[in-house]
Design a protein around this motif. Structure first.
Motif, short mmCIF file in Angstrom:
data_model
loop_
_atom_site.label_atom_id
_atom_site.label_comp_id
_atom_site.label_asym_id
_atom_site.label_seq_id
_atom_site.Cartn_x
_atom_site.Cartn_y
_atom_site.Cartn_z
N VAL A 138 0.82 -1.20 0.00
CA VAL A 138 0.00 0.00 0.00
C VAL A 138 0.86 1.26 0.00
N ASN A 139 2.12 1.15 0.43
CA ASN A 139 3.01 2.30 0.35
C ASN A 139 3.35 2.64 -1.10
N VAL A 140 3.32 1.65 -1.98
CA VAL A 140 3.50 1.94 -3.40
C VAL A 140 2.38 2.87 -3.88
N ILE A 141 1.16 2.57 -3.46
CA ILE A 141 0.02 3.42 -3.81
C ILE A 141 0.15 4.79 -3.16
N GLY A 142 0.49 4.80 -1.88
CA GLY A 142 0.61 6.06 -1.16
C GLY A 142 1.68 6.97 -1.75
N LEU A 143 2.84 6.42 -2.05
CA LEU A 143 3.92 7.22 -2.61
C LEU A 143 3.58 7.70 -4.03
N THR A 144 2.83 6.87 -4.76
CA THR A 144 2.39 7.29 -6.10
C THR A 144 1.47 8.50 -6.00
N PHE A 145 0.55 8.47 -5.06
CA PHE A 145 -0.36 9.61 -4.88
C PHE A 145 0.39 10.85 -4.41
N MET A 146 1.38 10.67 -3.57
CA MET A 146 2.17 11.82 -3.12
C MET A 146 2.95 12.43 -4.29
N ALA A 147 3.51 11.58 -5.14
CA ALA A 147 4.26 12.08 -6.30
C ALA A 147 3.33 12.81 -7.27
N LEU A 148 2.14 12.25 -7.49
CA LEU A 148 1.18 12.90 -8.38
C LEU A 148 0.74 14.24 -7.82
N LEU A 149 0.54 14.31 -6.52
CA LEU A 149 0.15 15.57 -5.90
C LEU A 149 1.24 16.62 -6.07
N PHE A 150 2.49 16.21 -5.92
CA PHE A 150 3.61 17.13 -6.10
C PHE A 150 3.65 17.66 -7.53
N VAL A 151 3.46 16.78 -8.51
CA VAL A 151 3.48 17.18 -9.92
C VAL A 151 2.33 18.15 -10.22
N LEU A 152 1.14 17.83 -9.73
CA LEU A 152 -0.02 18.69 -9.98
C LEU A 152 0.17 20.06 -9.33
N ALA A 153 0.65 20.06 -8.09
CA ALA A 153 0.85 21.33 -7.38
C ALA A 153 1.91 22.18 -8.07
N ALA A 154 3.00 21.54 -8.49
CA ALA A 154 4.08 22.27 -9.16
C ALA A 154 3.60 22.83 -10.50
N ASN A 155 2.86 22.02 -11.23
CA ASN A 155 2.30 22.46 -12.52
C ASN A 155 1.42 23.69 -12.34
N TYR A 156 0.50 23.59 -11.36
CA TYR A 156 -0.44 24.68 -11.13
C TYR A 156 0.29 25.94 -10.69
N HIS A 157 1.24 25.80 -9.78
CA HIS A 157 1.98 26.96 -9.26
C HIS A 157 2.76 27.65 -10.37
N TYR A 158 3.36 26.86 -11.25
CA TYR A 158 4.21 27.44 -12.30
C TYR A 158 3.38 28.11 -13.40
N PHE A 159 2.37 27.41 -13.91
CA PHE A 159 1.64 27.91 -15.07
C PHE A 159 0.54 28.92 -14.72
N SER A 160 0.01 28.87 -13.49
CA SER A 160 -1.03 29.83 -13.12
C SER A 160 -0.45 31.23 -12.94
N ALA A 161 0.86 31.33 -12.82
CA ALA A 161 1.50 32.64 -12.66
C ALA A 161 1.61 33.39 -13.99
N SER A 162 1.39 32.70 -15.11
CA SER A 162 1.48 33.33 -16.44
C SER A 162 0.09 33.60 -17.00
N ALA A 163 0.00 34.60 -17.87
CA ALA A 163 -1.31 35.00 -18.41
C ALA A 163 -1.51 34.59 -19.87
N ASP A 164 -0.54 33.93 -20.50
CA ASP A 164 -0.70 33.57 -21.91
C ASP A 164 -1.66 32.39 -22.04
N TRP A 165 -2.17 32.20 -23.28
CA TRP A 165 -3.22 31.20 -23.49
C TRP A 165 -2.73 29.77 -23.25
N LEU A 166 -1.47 29.47 -23.55
CA LEU A 166 -0.94 28.13 -23.33
C LEU A 166 -0.90 27.80 -21.84
N SER A 167 -0.46 28.77 -21.05
CA SER A 167 -0.43 28.57 -19.60
C SER A 167 -1.84 28.39 -19.05
#
Length: 208
Positions: free
Chosen positions: A77-106
């Motif tokens: 179950v730690n495989v599942i837990g660590l997978t969810f933690m990694a996905l959360l990190f990727v989603l949070a980093a994506n949102y933090h980086y691209f939400s700061a820009s105003a262009d259409w791609l972001s």
């Protein structure tokens, strides 16, 4: 009549104590696993106990059942837990980086990230109930959690509403969090998920 009322009060008090005890075990074993490696097996163990309650096994030994599930499922179950933690990190980093820009791609990437975040939330609600209820290949739990959430929208909506209600209660009465925080979420999610599982299984059995 008095006997029935007394029995109901006793059963209610016993349930309140058991739920608090289960919450305490979740906190203790999450800390014992260093949080990062403890939260997922503790959550799976908590759901395993709640599942037995919902199946009518009211007198199941809470500590023994929790500890057995925690130890048995720790690595998997730690495989599942660590997978969810990694996905959360990727989603949070994506949102933090691209939400700061105003262009259409972001904007498009931010919108897709938010949609992925919703799917992530649905998968997280289902993955532990699925894990304790079904024997599946380890890598299939994530995809099956998403699939089940999409196939049973009413169940998913009830889980979201129930979780929202629990969140409101805990926000209003924060003193309850150490005693009933995770366990209340677990009760709500497992209750609706278990009903969804039973209905799905019944439909499969009725199918020609």
């Amino acid at each position: 009549m008095k006997t029935n009322v007394a029995d109901a009060l006793y059963a209610g008090c016993e349930a309140v104590v058991k739920i608090a005890w289960l919450n305490g075990l979740w906190l203790l074993f999450t800390l014992a696993g260093g949080i990062v490696f403890g939260w997922a097996p503790s959550t799976a163990a908590m759901f395993a106990v709640i599942r037995k309650w919902l199946m009518g096994q009211k007198d199941v030994p809470v500590f023994a059942t929790f500890l057995g599930a925690y130890k048995k499922e720790f690595l998997k179950v730690n495989v599942i837990g660590l997978t969810f933690m990694a996905l959360l990190f990727v989603l949070a980093a994506n949102y933090h980086y691209f939400s700061a820009s105003a262009d259409w791609l972001s904007f498009m990437i931010t919108s897709c990230t938010l949609m992925a975040g919703l799917i992530y939330m649905v998968a997280l609600m289902y993955v532990f109930p699925l894990y304790v209820h079904y024997e599946l290949p380890l890598l299939k739990y994530l995809s099956q959690a998403v699939l089940f959430g999409v196939m049973r929208p009413l169940t998913t909506a009830c889980m979201l509403l129930g979780s929202g209600f629990v969140l409101y209660v805990l926000y209003t009465l924060p003193g309850l969090i150490p005693f009933y925080g995770p366990s209340l979420f677990g009760l709500v999610l497992m209750f609706f998920a278990y009903r969804g599982f039973v209905k799905t299984e019944a439909q499969h059995h009725q199918a020609p």
